[in-house]
Motif scaffolding. Structure first.
Motif, PDB file in Angstrom:
ATOM      1  N   ASP A  17       0.840  -1.193   0.000  1.00 48.21           N
ATOM      2  CA  ASP A  17       0.000   0.000   0.000  1.00 48.21           C
ATOM      3  C   ASP A  17       0.878   1.247   0.000  1.00 48.21           C
ATOM      4  OD1 ASP A  17      -2.003   1.816   0.210  1.00 48.21           O
ATOM      5  OD2 ASP A  17      -2.790   1.112   2.124  1.00 48.21           O
ATOM      6  N   CYS A  18       1.366   1.583  -1.172  1.00 52.55           N
ATOM      7  CA  CYS A  18       2.303   2.685  -1.356  1.00 52.55           C
ATOM      8  C   CYS A  18       2.052   3.285  -2.731  1.00 52.55           C
ATOM      9  CB  CYS A  18       3.743   2.166  -1.249  1.00 52.55           C
ATOM     10  SG  CYS A  18       5.007   3.352  -1.771  1.00 52.55           S
ATOM     11  N   PRO A  19       2.072   4.606  -2.867  1.00 51.07           N
ATOM     12  CA  PRO A  19       1.789   5.209  -4.171  1.00 51.07           C
ATOM     13  C   PRO A  19       2.813   4.889  -5.244  1.00 51.07           C
ATOM     14  CG  PRO A  19       2.528   6.863  -2.597  1.00 51.07           C
ATOM     15  CD  PRO A  19       2.287   5.618  -1.812  1.00 51.07           C
ATOM     16  N   LEU A  51      14.577   0.520  -4.834  1.00 49.54           N
ATOM     17  CA  LEU A  51      13.446   0.205  -3.979  1.00 49.54           C
ATOM     18  C   LEU A  51      13.612   0.877  -2.626  1.00 49.54           C
ATOM     19  CD1 LEU A  51      13.288  -3.633  -4.724  1.00 49.54           C
ATOM     20  CD2 LEU A  51      11.839  -1.859  -5.734  1.00 49.54           C
ATOM     21  N   CYS A  52      12.529   0.990  -1.884  1.00 52.04           N
ATOM     22  CA  CYS A  52      12.599   1.549  -0.539  1.00 52.04           C
ATOM     23  C   CYS A  52      13.289   0.559   0.395  1.00 52.04           C
ATOM     24  CB  CYS A  52      11.192   1.877  -0.028  1.00 52.04           C
ATOM     25  SG  CYS A  52      10.206   0.425   0.387  1.00 52.04           S
ATOM     26  N   GLN A  53      13.640   1.021   1.590  1.00 53.29           N
ATOM     27  CA  GLN A  53      14.365   0.181   2.546  1.00 53.29           C
ATOM     28  C   GLN A  53      13.552  -1.037   2.967  1.00 53.29           C
ATOM     29  OE1 GLN A  53      15.141   1.969   6.328  1.00 53.29           O
ATOM     30  NE2 GLN A  53      13.030   2.519   6.730  1.00 53.29           N
ATOM     31  N   LYS A  54      12.229  -0.924   2.944  1.00 55.77           N
ATOM     32  CA  LYS A  54      11.393  -2.055   3.336  1.00 55.77           C
ATOM     33  C   LYS A  54      11.424  -3.149   2.285  1.00 55.77           C
ATOM     34  CE  LYS A  54       8.050   0.971   3.826  1.00 55.77           C
ATOM     35  NZ  LYS A  54       8.702   2.261   4.064  1.00 55.77           N
ATOM     36  N   VAL A  55      11.114  -2.789   1.062  1.00 58.41           N
ATOM     37  CA  VAL A  55      10.987  -3.789  -0.001  1.00 58.41           C
ATOM     38  C   VAL A  55      12.353  -4.287  -0.456  1.00 58.41           C
ATOM     39  CG1 VAL A  55      10.017  -4.215  -2.298  1.00 58.41           C
ATOM     40  CG2 VAL A  55       8.771  -2.810  -0.660  1.00 58.41           C
ATOM     41  N   ALA A  56      13.397  -3.516  -0.214  1.00 60.20           N
ATOM     42  CA  ALA A  56      14.744  -4.025  -0.498  1.00 60.20           C
ATOM     43  C   ALA A  56      15.047  -5.277   0.324  1.00 60.20           C
ATOM     44  CB  ALA A  56      15.783  -2.940  -0.215  1.00 60.20           C
ATOM     45  N   PRO A 603       1.657   8.209  13.227  1.00 64.79           N
ATOM     46  CA  PRO A 603       2.159   7.875  11.889  1.00 64.79           C
ATOM     47  C   PRO A 603       2.880   6.532  11.890  1.00 64.79           C
ATOM     48  CG  PRO A 603       3.593   9.477  12.933  1.00 64.79           C
ATOM     49  CD  PRO A 603       2.410   9.311  13.849  1.00 64.79           C
ATOM     50  N   PRO A 604       3.053   5.931  10.705  1.00 61.32           N
ATOM     51  CA  PRO A 604       3.734   4.636  10.644  1.00 61.32           C
ATOM     52  C   PRO A 604       5.227   4.758  10.913  1.00 61.32           C
ATOM     53  CG  PRO A 604       3.224   5.418   8.439  1.00 61.32           C
ATOM     54  CD  PRO A 604       2.565   6.366   9.389  1.00 61.32           C
ATOM     55  N   THR A 605       5.771   3.736  11.549  1.00 63.50           N
ATOM     56  CA  THR A 605       7.224   3.646  11.684  1.00 63.50           C
ATOM     57  C   THR A 605       7.839   3.497  10.292  1.00 63.50           C
ATOM     58  OG1 THR A 605       7.024   2.609  13.842  1.00 63.50           O
ATOM     59  CG2 THR A 605       9.089   2.264  12.681  1.00 63.50           C
ATOM     60  N   LEU A 609       5.386  -0.993   6.986  1.00 67.43           N
ATOM     61  CA  LEU A 609       4.301  -0.454   6.186  1.00 67.43           C
ATOM     62  C   LEU A 609       3.009  -0.908   6.856  1.00 67.43           C
ATOM     63  CD1 LEU A 609       4.101  -0.378   2.303  1.00 67.43           C
ATOM     64  CD2 LEU A 609       2.156  -0.077   3.834  1.00 67.43           C
ATOM     65  N   ASN A 610       2.435  -0.009   7.674  1.00 67.03           N
ATOM     66  CA  ASN A 610       1.370  -0.399   8.593  1.00 67.03           C
ATOM     67  C   ASN A 610       1.891  -1.559   9.437  1.00 67.03           C
ATOM     68  OD1 ASN A 610      -0.310   1.663   7.597  1.00 67.03           O
ATOM     69  ND2 ASN A 610      -0.881   0.382   5.868  1.00 67.03           N
ATOM     70  N   SER A 611       1.216  -2.722   9.457  1.00 69.50           N
ATOM     71  CA  SER A 611       1.746  -3.812  10.277  1.00 69.50           C
ATOM     72  C   SER A 611       2.576  -4.803   9.466  1.00 69.50           C
ATOM     73  CB  SER A 611       0.603  -4.553  10.979  1.00 69.50           C
ATOM     74  OG  SER A 611      -0.103  -5.388  10.087  1.00 69.50           O
TER      75      SER A 611
END
Length: 714
Positions: A17-19, A51-56, A603-605, A609-611
């Motif tokens: 859930d990211c633009p 990619l962002c740090q999460k999806v990396a 706000p989200p950490t 990404l949410n949970s």
């Protein structure tokens, strides 16, 4: 010597859930079938290879030792997380039998509630056969409001349902406003475009109660008081009209109600009054308004943080008026943007089959799951709950009451997920789900203009299945018609590209909207689908220098930017923008504020990404621990020092967090970051134990940033 074959690259799409909806490339070892590398698609014009740090760290999620790989049946008490493996046949038979029993019972099929959101954003896995299944079953409808509906309603009132700019044109902007948007974290590829504009001379301003990473990296941070964005926007327009900085020609030709708006803001929202409401100095309001009115083109990135309070829809509606008053819609890179998603002409009615919905079926607002599970809403009690693409035990407001509802012994709960989440601990049946590397899907975006295909890169781990396959199995067990569920995922996707082009083109040509016609009359059919399968992302057919409303033609009922809304007037509401305070506001609820004087936003950490991603060790380590940021003035008054464990509480609940004392918030405001899984917090709850299920003024949205609390040393 063993000869190693070269890896095979497979193109896919981030489902979260990211633009940015990033394109990615997965390298697979052909000898083992294992994905060994993931990177941003270098040929995707918006993703641009990173990619962002999460999806990396996505492969750590895919191959996590906690992945569910077989169906499970609960053997312990609800919430204890004790389960035993069962076969898919047994699991499907159990679910079908319970659903049939509930449907045939006293309260009928509406006692069954699906619960899902944007754990995956693909058109197939998010909303296709699942909706068909529950519509055919006759289950209660779910109003999916928890993230974006208030802002969407507010934007639509002023600008219309397809009001979009091309984010790529922001490189031309010279005054960029992130309003309620932590763009550097939540829209990282647009942030890189903003930085390119900054290097070319643009000024970046961020309006946010919290000094987020975006605010810290901006040229100017404006720390507005939570929930008062509409008041600030009205004060800005007061200065624009008072000082003659409005584009009167644009207002006269392309807007509805310009004189009415002018009268309201000049008479009712002087900077001194707005300063009192927002907590900002008068000179800040004056300077911001003058800079916004004199620097061309100016661009406002609205985001959903702005709308998570009692007046959220009105806040977005009001901010959306500003680019019309300044005339910034005339220029590529000027205007405002909330979402690009409505520009994509997928055949959603084919995907979801709303024609199957039985007349009179009740709708449950997902934000009010606590009320639904505890029998506090009209209609039948919820006797069966099917959860997918979501983790409501963590993400829903008023968490304590949600958990109380999930604990009910008479509630039959199914959870389809990749992991044993907090919600899965309360399930009777748990089903293993595929990740994005393991299934097919198609994607639009709410932050750019590319449509994409996700190709599966690896075989499903264990016995995991995608949503579409599970609902085929359930439909067969329920005896539903084959023709509703028999098509393959690829056949469904191909069909979703057909059937809407002519209708959209005819409607828009009748309304004489040339820019929007160009955007939506794309040959969105088999030839495009085949191209996507073979060659990757396809951009919607809009020019690269697109200024969509330079000559008006807004997609509103009047065809104009509706500063005055006849639709709102007809509905008995104020047709002009105005300020609606938060539900829990110190200025309007002094008795509540005497007990709970601090405004909490959640706000989200940045590491989550949410949970999602909370259980990924690398990212959870990076996130640290639950914390609450507060101003030194508030901390000193309460004897709280930096690093101290504190209790954040109100009448709904309490949580423990580490105090971070500093100047990232103004006095009277605290920030606690979400959304932690309960098992990783010191007291087994997260910040949603203190958030409210009250809804926004319109759109039925969640009010996660509308909470009064107290903080004390633990």
């Amino acid at each position: 010597m063993t000869l190693r074959l070269p890896t095979v690259d497979v193109r896919g799409v981030c489902p979260h859930d990211c633009p940015d909806t990033c394109g990615w490339v997965v390298s697979v070892d052909p000898a083992t079938g294992r994905a060994v590398r993931m990177r941003g698609d270098p040929d995707h014009p918006f993703t641009d290879g990173y990619l962002c740090q999460k999806v990396a760290n996505y492969l750590e999620r895919v191959y996590h030792p906690g992945r569910l790989t077989t169906p499970l049946r609960r053997v312990g008490r609800k919430g204890e997380g004790e389960f035993e493996p069962v076969s898919w046949d047994d699991a499907i038979r159990t679910i079908a039998a319970r659903f049939k029993g509930v449907a045939a019972g006293e309260h009928g099929p509406q006692a069954i509630l699906p619960y899902s959101y944007a754990g995956t954003m693909g058109k197939l896995q998010y909303a296709s056969l699942d909706r068909r299944f529950f519509h055919r079953l006759g289950a209660s409808l779910l109003d999916r409001t928890i993230c974006a509906t208030a802002g969407a309603v507010g934007c639509d009132i002023t600008l219309g349902t397809r009001a979009v700019i091309d984010p790529a044109t922001v490189t031309r902007s010279r005054y960029i406003v992130n309003w309620g948007s932590n763009t550097k974290v939540t829209n990282v590829h647009l942030w890189s475009i903003m930085v390119r504009a900054q290097k070319a001379g643009a000024k970046i301003v961020t309006i946010d109660p919290h000094r987020s990473r975006t605010a810290a990296a901006s040229d100017w941070w404006i720390p507005v008081r939570p929930g008062t964005d509409a008041a600030l926007a009205l004060g800005v327009m007061h200065v624009l009209f008072r000082d003659g900085l409005q584009d009167q020609d644009f207002i006269d030709r392309f807007c509805l109600g310009g004189s009415d708006l002018r009268s309201r803001v000049l008479n009712e929202y002087p900077p001194e009054k707005v300063a009192h409401i927002t907590g900002l100095p008068v000179e800040t309001i004056e300077t911001f308004a003058r800079e916004l009115g004199t620097t061309k083109p100016a661009f406002i990135r609205l985001n959903y943080g702005m709308q998570r309070h009692g007046g959220g829809a009105m806040a977005v509606r009001t901010v959306c008026c500003i680019p019309a008053v300044t005339g910034d819609w005339r220029h590529p890179g000027g205007g405002a943007m909330l979402s690009t998603s409505k520009l994509y002409p997928f055949d959603d009615a084919f995907l979801t089959r709303p024609d199957l919905i039985r007349p009179g079926t009740r709708t449950v607002n997902m934000t009010q799951l606590a009320e639904a599970l505890n029998g506090e809403l009209p209609g039948p009690p919820v006797q069966a709950l099917y959860v997918y693409n979501s983790n409501p035990a963590a993400v829903c407001p008023d968490q304590s009451r949600v958990l109380k509802g999930l604990m009910r012994d008479d509630l039959f709960t199914v959870v389809h997920d990749q992991f044993q989440t907090d919600t899965a601990d309360y399930a009777d049946i748990v089903l293993p789900a595929t990740t994005q590397l393991e299934h097919f899907d198609i994607h639009n975006s709410y932050g750019h203009l590319y449509v994409q295909v996700n190709h599966p890169a690896i075989q499903p781990l264990g016995e995991s299945k995608p949503n579409t396959e599970v609902f085929r199995l359930l439909a067969k067990a329920m005896g539903f018609e084959d023709e509703l569920f028999a098509m393959s995922d690829e056949e469904i996707a191909r069909r979703a590209f057909e059937g809407k082009e002519d209708t959209l083109r005819r409607d828009q040509q009748e309304r004489a909207e040339p820019a929007t016609v160009a955007a939506t009359s794309h040959a969105f059919a088999n030839t495009i689908f085949d191209h996507l399968l073979a060659n990757g992302p396809v951009r919607l057919n809009v020019p690269t220098d697109w200024a969509p409303f330079a000559s008006g033609y807004f997609p509103t009922p009047s065809g104009k930017c509706e500063l005055f809304s006849p639709g709102e007037q007809k509905a008995g509401r104020d047709p002009l923008p105005h300020y609606i305070p938060p539900h829990e506001d110190p200025q309007t609820k002094p008795e509540l504020a005497a007990k709970y004087p601090l405004q909490l936003i959640t706000p989200p950490t940045p590491s989550f990404l949410n949970s999602t991603f909370v259980n990924v060790d690398t990212l959870r380590t990076r996130a640290g621990e639950p914390r609450v940021e507060m101003n030194p003035a508030d901390a000193n008054k309460r004897g709280i020092t930096d690093g101290r464990t504190v209790r954040v509480w109100n009448d709904r609940g309490s949580l423990l967090a580490k105090a971070v004392v500093g100047d990232t918030v103004q006095p009277g405001v605290v920030v606690s970051f979400g959304i932690w899984w309960n098992r990783y917090t010191p007291d087994g709850v997260n910040v949603n134990t203190v958030t409210s299920t009250k809804l926004t003024d319109q759109g039925g949205g969640a009010t996660f940033y509308d909470n009064l609390v107290e903080v004390e040393p633990a």
